[in-house]
Every structure is written in structure tokens, then in C-alpha cells.
Design an enzyme around this catalytic site. Sequence first.
Site, PDB file in Angstrom:
ATOM      1  N   ARG A  79       0.823  -1.220   0.000  1.00 30.97           N
ATOM      2  CA  ARG A  79       0.000   0.000   0.000  1.00 30.97           C
ATOM      3  C   ARG A  79       0.855   1.267   0.000  1.00 30.97           C
ATOM      4  NH1 ARG A  79      -4.185  -1.896   4.558  1.00 30.97           N
ATOM      5  NH2 ARG A  79      -5.252  -3.544   3.416  1.00 30.97           N
ATOM      6  N   ARG A 122      -3.481   6.107   0.075  1.00 34.37           N
ATOM      7  CA  ARG A 122      -4.075   7.199   0.838  1.00 34.37           C
ATOM      8  C   ARG A 122      -3.117   7.947   1.741  1.00 34.37           C
ATOM      9  NH1 ARG A 122      -8.762   3.610   3.315  1.00 34.37           N
ATOM     10  NH2 ARG A 122      -7.022   2.129   3.244  1.00 34.37           N
ATOM     11  N   ARG A 142      -6.887  11.212  -7.231  1.00 32.99           N
ATOM     12  CA  ARG A 142      -8.039  10.326  -7.077  1.00 32.99           C
ATOM     13  C   ARG A 142      -9.321  11.089  -6.762  1.00 32.99           C
ATOM     14  NH1 ARG A 142      -8.927   5.550  -4.694  1.00 32.99           N
ATOM     15  NH2 ARG A 142     -11.065   6.255  -4.958  1.00 32.99           N
ATOM     16  N   ASP A 162      -6.639  -3.389  -7.273  1.00 37.08           N
ATOM     17  CA  ASP A 162      -7.336  -3.965  -6.117  1.00 37.08           C
ATOM     18  C   ASP A 162      -7.550  -5.441  -6.396  1.00 37.08           C
ATOM     19  OD1 ASP A 162      -9.057  -3.029  -3.542  1.00 37.08           O
ATOM     20  OD2 ASP A 162     -10.042  -4.711  -4.544  1.00 37.08           O
ATOM     21  N   TYR A 190     -14.548 -13.032   0.199  1.00 35.64           N
ATOM     22  CA  TYR A 190     -15.353 -11.872  -0.198  1.00 35.64           C
ATOM     23  C   TYR A 190     -16.616 -12.313  -0.947  1.00 35.64           C
ATOM     24  CZ  TYR A 190     -11.944  -8.261   1.063  1.00 35.64           C
ATOM     25  OH  TYR A 190     -11.119  -7.414   1.757  1.00 35.64           O
TER      26      TYR A 190
END
Length: 354
Positions: A37, A41, A50, A86, A161
Site C-alpha cells: 500500500r 491514501r 483520485r 485492487d 469476499y
Amino acid sequence: MSANECPSGQQPKTYDSAFLKACRREPVPHTPVWFMRQAGRSLPEYLKVREGVPMLESCMRPELVTEITLQPVRRHKVDAAIYFSDIVVPLKAIGVDLDIKPGVGPVVADPIRTRADLDQLRDLTPEDVWYVTEAMGMLTQELGSTPLIGFAGAPFTLASYLVEGGPSRNHEHTKALMYGDPQLWADLLDRLAEITSAFLRVQIEAGASAVQLFDSWVGALAPADYRRSVMPASAKVFDAVASYGVPRIHFGVGTGELLGLMGEAGADVVGVDWRVPMNEAARRVSPGKALQGNLDPAVLFSTREAVEAKTREVLDAASDLEGHIFNLGHGVLPTTDPDALTRLVEFVHERTVR
């Protein structure tokens, strides 16, 4: 070095990089560093580009993917880039009705609970993910001698998921299916292994120098369940890309009891979270594997002195390893100070220079 001297799929200009040397357990000029990552962010430049763009859409814009992937390489001087995407992208690409909801994560409209539900999972073709091929081509040109890591979600985590319908703390539906209908479970994971293998092949053929399989949730399993119900599918993925000769990394969270098995599944490099010291991880993983890890991401919120002290602990514990890639024990937390990451890269490089 000519392309003929490199393994199939390997980029000649990246072959002698510190990162790939460490993956191959060869002597390195310094311990290589990259962060899970690292593109995301924690970077203000990421938040800027973004802005107003949904997550899945951002993964399908080659120019945007290229810019985001390059941002931490420019800022932190890490030894490898990891492709911005992702783990649910290949599922979205084959038509699974899902979305990534801010603050929640991937949410699946129609969870897989019956054999008929498997019809959602058709084969993945390169045309389904044309934007990956295009972005990786752009990236390898920009990165030059810096390796690009491709990645995918492992069959168990993707299955979790799909079966739960989204993130889960206890994986009730997943385990109920795994224990209650082992044949349906095996068929689900086998189909996901095919999709994941195809997705990784696309990335390698487009220029990825290494690939990482993320099994984020597999730490929820006992070793016997992993060996019986998960390991065959993960091994199928690793086998599917073995002929390319690029390093294959396997990472999961809370997998201290599974490290040996995760190595057995076929990885060249085993990722270690912060719960197990690197020297102990080496004892659990069979010889012939490099290790990656494993500073606790939360340490970066402490003082500079504390970060350096904990980093020395990781490096000291890894000092006798044949191959060590420095990383965090999980992904960069969103509110991490980017300067702390830059300083960490500098510290590891300076302390480990050969």
C-alpha cells in the site's frame, strides 16, 4: 544483458536490481525496501489525483494507474513499485456485480452460496483487463531499472469476499461452506485459481518483474484446514506462472502458524507480518525461500528514534537470512506521515549498505 539471458517474462533492465537479487537469495548492495500500500491514501498527491474518481474506476484508467504507481517511487526512492489495483479487479472484469464502498471495502451484490452461483465466475481473458496491459507497458518504460511487482488476491481471500458478500470478521459463511460442502468449496477455489492465474499471466507478460499473491484473510484458518482446503488452489496459481521465471511472493496476515505451508505452496518469497520475528519465521519456512517483512505499520506513528530502534530489531533478526526484502508487516496505514516512510527507506539503505 540480453533478453535471452533472463528468465522468460523477466525484464533485462531490472534483473540485477537489489529487489530481484534478494528474491533470488543473491548478494545485494543493500537490503531492498518497498511497502505494501505504498501507492495510496498516505500520499497527498494520491488523494489529489483520485479526487472524485471511484476506486474501481481508478484501477481501469491506465494513465491514472501509472501516475499513482510511480508516486511512491519518486517520493520514497523505494526499490520496487507495486502495480496500483485492487484484488477484486479481475472479478469485476468478468462481470461479478460488486463495488468498493468507501469505509467498507468490496461488497458483492449476489454472494456465492450454491453451485448455481458459480456461474458468475467465467474465465478471464487478456481483453477483459486491457487496461492492465496498457498501464504496465507505460510503467515499465517509466520505471527503467526499478522492478514492477504485479499482484492478485489468493483464491481463499477472493472466495471469502464472494461467499460473505463483503469483508467479514469471523468468516461464518465461508467456513460453513468449506466444512459443509467441501466439493463445492474445492470447485469454487479451483475456478478462482484459474482466474487468478490468468490475471497474473497478463501482468507478467505486460512487464511485471515479480508477482505477489495476497491471501489477506487466510490467517483465520488452522493449519490442517489450510493444507486440506486452501493450499491446493494457491499451489495451482504458483504453478501456473512458474515457467516465466519471475519471483513469486506469498503474503497473508496473522499467518504465523501457516508460514511453512505458505512456502510449500510454491512461493519463492514468503511475506511475514509483524507478529513473528524474521529469524523465527526463517525457522518455520523451509530452506530455499527468501523472506519479506516485517515492521509493524503502527510503529511509524511513534518517534523517529523508536522507528529506527524497531527497524534495527527487524534487520538484526534478518541478518542471517539468505534473502531479505524489508517491508512492513502489513500495508501502510492511511494516516501515516509520508516523510516517516521516506526516512525509513533511507535508514534501511544506509544501515545495510554492503
